[in-house]
Each structure stands twice: as C-alpha cells, then as structure tokens.
Design a protein around this motif. Structure first.
Motif, PDB file in Angstrom:
ATOM      1  N   VAL A 175       0.851  -1.208   0.000  1.00 12.19           N
ATOM      2  CA  VAL A 175       0.000   0.000   0.000  1.00 12.19           C
ATOM      3  C   VAL A 175       0.882   1.251   0.000  1.00 12.19           C
ATOM      4  CG1 VAL A 175      -1.707   1.324   1.339  1.00 12.19           C
ATOM      5  CG2 VAL A 175      -1.874  -1.179   1.220  1.00 12.19           C
ATOM      6  N   HIS A 176       1.846   1.284   0.927  1.00 12.31           N
ATOM      7  CA  HIS A 176       2.748   2.445   0.989  1.00 12.31           C
ATOM      8  C   HIS A 176       3.528   2.599  -0.317  1.00 12.31           C
ATOM      9  CE1 HIS A 176       2.001   3.614   5.054  1.00 12.31           C
ATOM     10  NE2 HIS A 176       2.568   2.564   5.629  1.00 12.31           N
ATOM     11  N   HIS A 195     -19.428  -9.177  10.905  1.00  9.39           N
ATOM     12  CA  HIS A 195     -19.911  -8.252   9.872  1.00  9.39           C
ATOM     13  C   HIS A 195     -18.813  -7.585   9.061  1.00  9.39           C
ATOM     14  CE1 HIS A 195     -19.154  -6.283  13.653  1.00  9.39           C
ATOM     15  NE2 HIS A 195     -19.125  -5.093  13.093  1.00  9.39           N
ATOM     16  N   GLY A 196     -17.524  -7.650   9.515  1.00  6.14           N
ATOM     17  CA  GLY A 196     -16.457  -6.991   8.759  1.00  6.14           C
ATOM     18  C   GLY A 196     -15.388  -6.447   9.686  1.00  6.14           C
ATOM     19  N   TYR A 197     -14.644  -5.429   9.220  1.00  2.00           N
ATOM     20  CA  TYR A 197     -13.549  -4.830   9.997  1.00  2.00           C
ATOM     21  C   TYR A 197     -14.127  -3.654  10.783  1.00  2.00           C
ATOM     22  CZ  TYR A 197      -9.140  -2.346  10.829  1.00  2.00           C
ATOM     23  OH  TYR A 197      -8.082  -1.697  11.405  1.00  2.00           O
ATOM     24  N   HIS A 198     -14.134  -3.791  12.119  1.00  3.47           N
ATOM     25  CA  HIS A 198     -14.861  -2.828  12.945  1.00  3.47           C
ATOM     26  C   HIS A 198     -13.893  -2.069  13.861  1.00  3.47           C
ATOM     27  CE1 HIS A 198     -18.775  -1.905  15.243  1.00  3.47           C
ATOM     28  NE2 HIS A 198     -17.819  -1.155  15.763  1.00  3.47           N
ATOM     29  N   ASN A 213     -11.549  -4.513   5.579  1.00  3.58           N
ATOM     30  CA  ASN A 213     -10.176  -4.719   6.079  1.00  3.58           C
ATOM     31  C   ASN A 213      -9.487  -3.363   6.309  1.00  3.58           C
ATOM     32  OD1 ASN A 213      -9.399  -3.827   3.446  1.00  3.58           O
ATOM     33  ND2 ASN A 213      -9.749  -5.897   2.711  1.00  3.58           N
ATOM     34  N   PHE A 214      -8.286  -3.412   6.917  1.00  2.00           N
ATOM     35  CA  PHE A 214      -7.647  -2.131   7.276  1.00  2.00           C
ATOM     36  C   PHE A 214      -7.183  -1.304   6.073  1.00  2.00           C
ATOM     37  CE2 PHE A 214      -3.177  -3.110   6.604  1.00  2.00           C
ATOM     38  CZ  PHE A 214      -3.052  -4.477   6.817  1.00  2.00           C
ATOM     39  N   PRO A 215      -6.692  -1.914   4.966  1.00  2.00           N
ATOM     40  CA  PRO A 215      -6.302  -1.037   3.853  1.00  2.00           C
ATOM     41  C   PRO A 215      -7.479  -0.224   3.309  1.00  2.00           C
ATOM     42  CG  PRO A 215      -5.410  -3.245   3.538  1.00  2.00           C
ATOM     43  CD  PRO A 215      -6.395  -3.321   4.672  1.00  2.00           C
ATOM     44  N   GLN A 216      -8.693  -0.851   3.349  1.00  2.00           N
ATOM     45  CA  GLN A 216      -9.869  -0.147   2.864  1.00  2.00           C
ATOM     46  C   GLN A 216     -10.261   0.984   3.827  1.00  2.00           C
ATOM     47  OE1 GLN A 216     -13.708  -2.347   2.844  1.00  2.00           O
ATOM     48  NE2 GLN A 216     -13.185  -2.723   0.706  1.00  2.00           N
ATOM     49  N   TYR A 249      -3.276   6.379   5.266  1.00  2.00           N
ATOM     50  CA  TYR A 249      -1.942   5.926   4.827  1.00  2.00           C
ATOM     51  C   TYR A 249      -1.353   6.904   3.806  1.00  2.00           C
ATOM     52  CZ  TYR A 249      -3.009   1.418   7.008  1.00  2.00           C
ATOM     53  OH  TYR A 249      -3.329   0.427   7.905  1.00  2.00           O
ATOM     54  N   LEU A 250      -2.213   7.424   2.954  1.00  2.00           N
ATOM     55  CA  LEU A 250      -1.728   8.380   1.955  1.00  2.00           C
ATOM     56  C   LEU A 250      -1.326   9.700   2.627  1.00  2.00           C
ATOM     57  CD1 LEU A 250      -1.307   9.155  -1.013  1.00  2.00           C
ATOM     58  CD2 LEU A 250      -3.714   9.811  -1.111  1.00  2.00           C
ATOM     59  N   LEU A 251      -2.193  10.219   3.487  1.00  2.00           N
ATOM     60  CA  LEU A 251      -1.939  11.532   4.094  1.00  2.00           C
ATOM     61  C   LEU A 251      -0.699  11.521   4.985  1.00  2.00           C
ATOM     62  CD1 LEU A 251      -5.608  12.618   4.934  1.00  2.00           C
ATOM     63  CD2 LEU A 251      -4.115  13.537   3.148  1.00  2.00           C
TER      64      LEU A 251
END
Ligand code: NAI
Length: 339
Positions: free
Chosen positions: A17-18, A241-244, A282-285, A291-293
C-alpha cells in the motif's frame, strides 16, 4: 520543491500500500529502491511500480541505492535495527508501527534518533491522519466536548480473515501487542495523559486455537491515566460483519463517536432482507486515506525540514503499554506501567 528519492523495505500487506502511494500518488517524491525477502514482491516492484533498484539485502539498499529517505514496513522485530542503520547512514526514516518489540529495542531507536537531530524521523500511527479522527481531535481542542475523561476503543478483525490471525497468533506476541498500539496512541492523544496502570482479561469461545497458542480471540483492558482519565479497550478477531474500528470519546459536555457503524460507503441495498449497507472489510480499505496523508506529510517534513508531531518517544510509550496489558492478561493482575 526538491524531489525526494525514497527506498522502501517490506512489500507485504501494508508495504504494498505504501509503495503504491509513493510510486503513484505523492507529489515531490520518487520511489527508486525496494527491498523484500520475497522475490515475487521485488519483481512486482520492478514491473508494476517501475522501481529501478531492488534487493533482498536491506543494508545494501541503504548503502548503495541513490536515496535520501527510507520507509520501513518490514516485520515488527526488524524495525529498530533498520531505523538505526538508516539514520546512521544519513537517511530520513519513516517506520510503521510498532516502533519496537521490547523496551531495549525502542531505546536503541531513541538513541539513533537523538544522534541525528538533523534527520526526519516519522512514526506511522496513521490514525492521527484519518480525517474523522483528525476532526474529533480538532473538536476536542476547540472545547466542544468539555473535558474528555473516557475513551472506549473497539478494534475487531473480521471472522472472514480469522485463519490468518490464528496462524499469526503463534508469533505475534498476542492480540494486545499486535492490534492495540493504534488505540493506545489515540487514547494518549485524546486524553492528554500517560497510562499508569492496566488490567486485562480475555475470552475464547469460538476458536480454541488462539488459547492453545497462548493468545486470546477477544481481549479487554481497562487503563488508568496520570491525569485522572480512564480508557476501555476491546479487541477481537471474530467480527461477523467486517472490519470494525470504533472509538468513543466521552467528555463532561458531549460525546464523540468515530465510526459507530463502520460503513463501507453510502450505498444502501433495498432487498427482501430490508435496507442494508455494507461494512468495511479490512484495514487497507478503512484507512486508505490515512496511509496516503501520513506519507504526504513525511515527504513534506523532509522538504520543509519540519519535525512531525509524533516522536520516537510516542512509539516507546505505546509499546510499553501494550506489553503491560499483555502481562496483565497472562498474570490476571493489574500491572503498573513503568517508563
Ligand atoms: P507482511 O508479513 O505482509 O510483510 C512483511 C514484509 O517485510 C515482506 O515484504 C518481507 O519480505 C519484508 N521483510 C521482513 N524482514 C525483512 C528483512 N530482514 N529484510 C528485508 N525485508 C524484510 O507484513 P505486514 O502485515 O505488511 O506488516 C508489516 C509491518 O507493518 C509490521 O510491522 C506491522 O506491524 C505493520 N502494520 C501496520 C499497520 C497499520 O495500520 N499501520 C497495518 C498492518 C501492518
């Protein structure tokens, strides 16, 4: 503005990602070198990211590649010696969390940063760059919730990814060390104090493998701070349900909730089950923008010779607290945090 040439170490789940942000999305920098132990990842960096220099040898990259800055996204036990090596070689350094895996490692990184005050050292607690958390902090600073006195942090990985969490639990040091450092950083940031004492417990009803590996699938902790404030932590591996990731900050005049429901977007599906919205997976989403900022800020710090808000000492403190929580979980007793 001068273009900053960057080398990255680690091209795995987060490193990729980075690396893509550095290669394609950040003005004022060029990703010219990449290092990984995995040849397939290096081929990807060459072919897709157009990185000129690739190697499996970190020291070689630092010594040979034409770079001014190193981004460290390798496995956690590698962080501190890599920080030290790059700073001593005259490079600016970004490292992802955690700073280190023990107090000794963190002190080694602190000493390296202190030896090179002219270099930028940037710690990747990216949640501080997430627009929602940044807004919460701005509202607290503006006095909108009165005195903040309690943080409740929830961080649950999705059941869909539980198999990889089980595998990882043998070597990760446990759920608190692996998953709680961002929450500890946010608690310190929002409450403006240092943790003095922690008390932790866990439950394991779904996947006995976690307990067999000395870990737990759900962890809870209470934290006391030196300014009289308190916090509650809930981490887990089995969210259906997902990444909480949810954080509540309670003040004398108002409460703030960040991501009370972790919606993926604003799409609502109307079908035979009712009206439904999807949840972040997930965490990248969830933290793509953060991560960009944070990386934009790292490059800006180098270009403007400006120190970031987060310091190496914030990394040491978060590490110490996650280890104290882990000690309390294993001993069943409250643990004082010694700095
Ligand atoms: P991963 O296991 O997917 O990738 C690890 C990468 O490091 C691989 O490319 C591997 O080849 C490389 N590597 C390891 N040791 C090396 C060495 N000695 N020399 C050269 N390359 C080496 O790991 P993942 O999940 O990407 O995590 C990497 C780091 O990022 C960890 O420290 C983790 O704590 C952190 N992380 C932070 C997150 C955040 O939200 N800020 C989220 C996920 C991970």
């Amino acid at each position: 503005m001068k273009e900053i040439k960057v080398g990255i170490v680690g091209l795995g789940r987060l490193g990729s990602v980075h690396a893509q942000n550095l290669a394609f999305k950040i003005p004022g920098c060029k990703l010219v070198a990449a290092c990984s132990l995995v040849q397939k990842e290096l081929d990807w960096a060459k072919d897709y990211l157009k990185v000129e220099y690739t190697t499996t040898d970190y020291k070689k990259m630092v010594d040979e590649a034409d770079i001014e800055a190193v981004v460290i996204v390798s496995s956690s036990p590698e962080h501190c010696w890599m920080i030290e090596y790059a700073l001593d070689a005259g490079k600016h350094v970004f490292t992802d969390k955690p700073l280190g895996c023990s107090l000794e490692e963190c002190k080694r990184a602190e000493a390296a940063v202190e030896r090179h005050p002219d270099k930028i050292f940037f710690l990747g607690f990216m949640r501080r760059y997430d627009p929602s958390y940044a807004d919460a902090k701005a509202q607290i600073n503006a006095g909108r919730i009165g005195k903040p006195y309690l943080v409740k942090a929830t961080g649950l990985d999705p059941e869909a990814l539980v198999e990889s969490c089980i595998k990882f639990s043998k070597t990760s040091g446990g759920i608190f060390i692996d998953a709680a450092s961002h929450d500890i950083d946010l608690m310190r940031w929002f409450l403006g104090g240092e943790v003095t004492e922690v008390y932790a417990a866990g439950t394991n009803f779904k996947h006995p493998e976690f307990a067999e590996n000395g870990d737990t699938e759900t962890g809870m902790a209470m934290l006391k701070f030196d300014n009289g404030t308190v916090a509650f932590l809930h981490v887990g591996r089995t969210a259906p349900h997902g990444y909480h990731t949810e954080t509540e900050i309670v003040g004398t005049e108002a409460h703030i909730r960040v991501a009370g429901v972790p919606w993926k977007d604003r799409v609502m599906v109307y079908d035979q089950y009712g009206a439904r919205q999807e949840i972040v997976e997930n965490f990248p989403q969830r933290f793509a923008e953060a991560y960009l900022l944070e990386m934009v800020d790292f490059i800006d710090c180098i270009q403007k010779d400006r120190k970031p808000e987060l310091t190496v000492y914030d990394g040491t403190k978060a590490t110490l607290v996650t280890y104290a929580i882990t000690d309390s979980f294993h001993s069943g007793k409250p643990v004082q945090v010694q700095y």
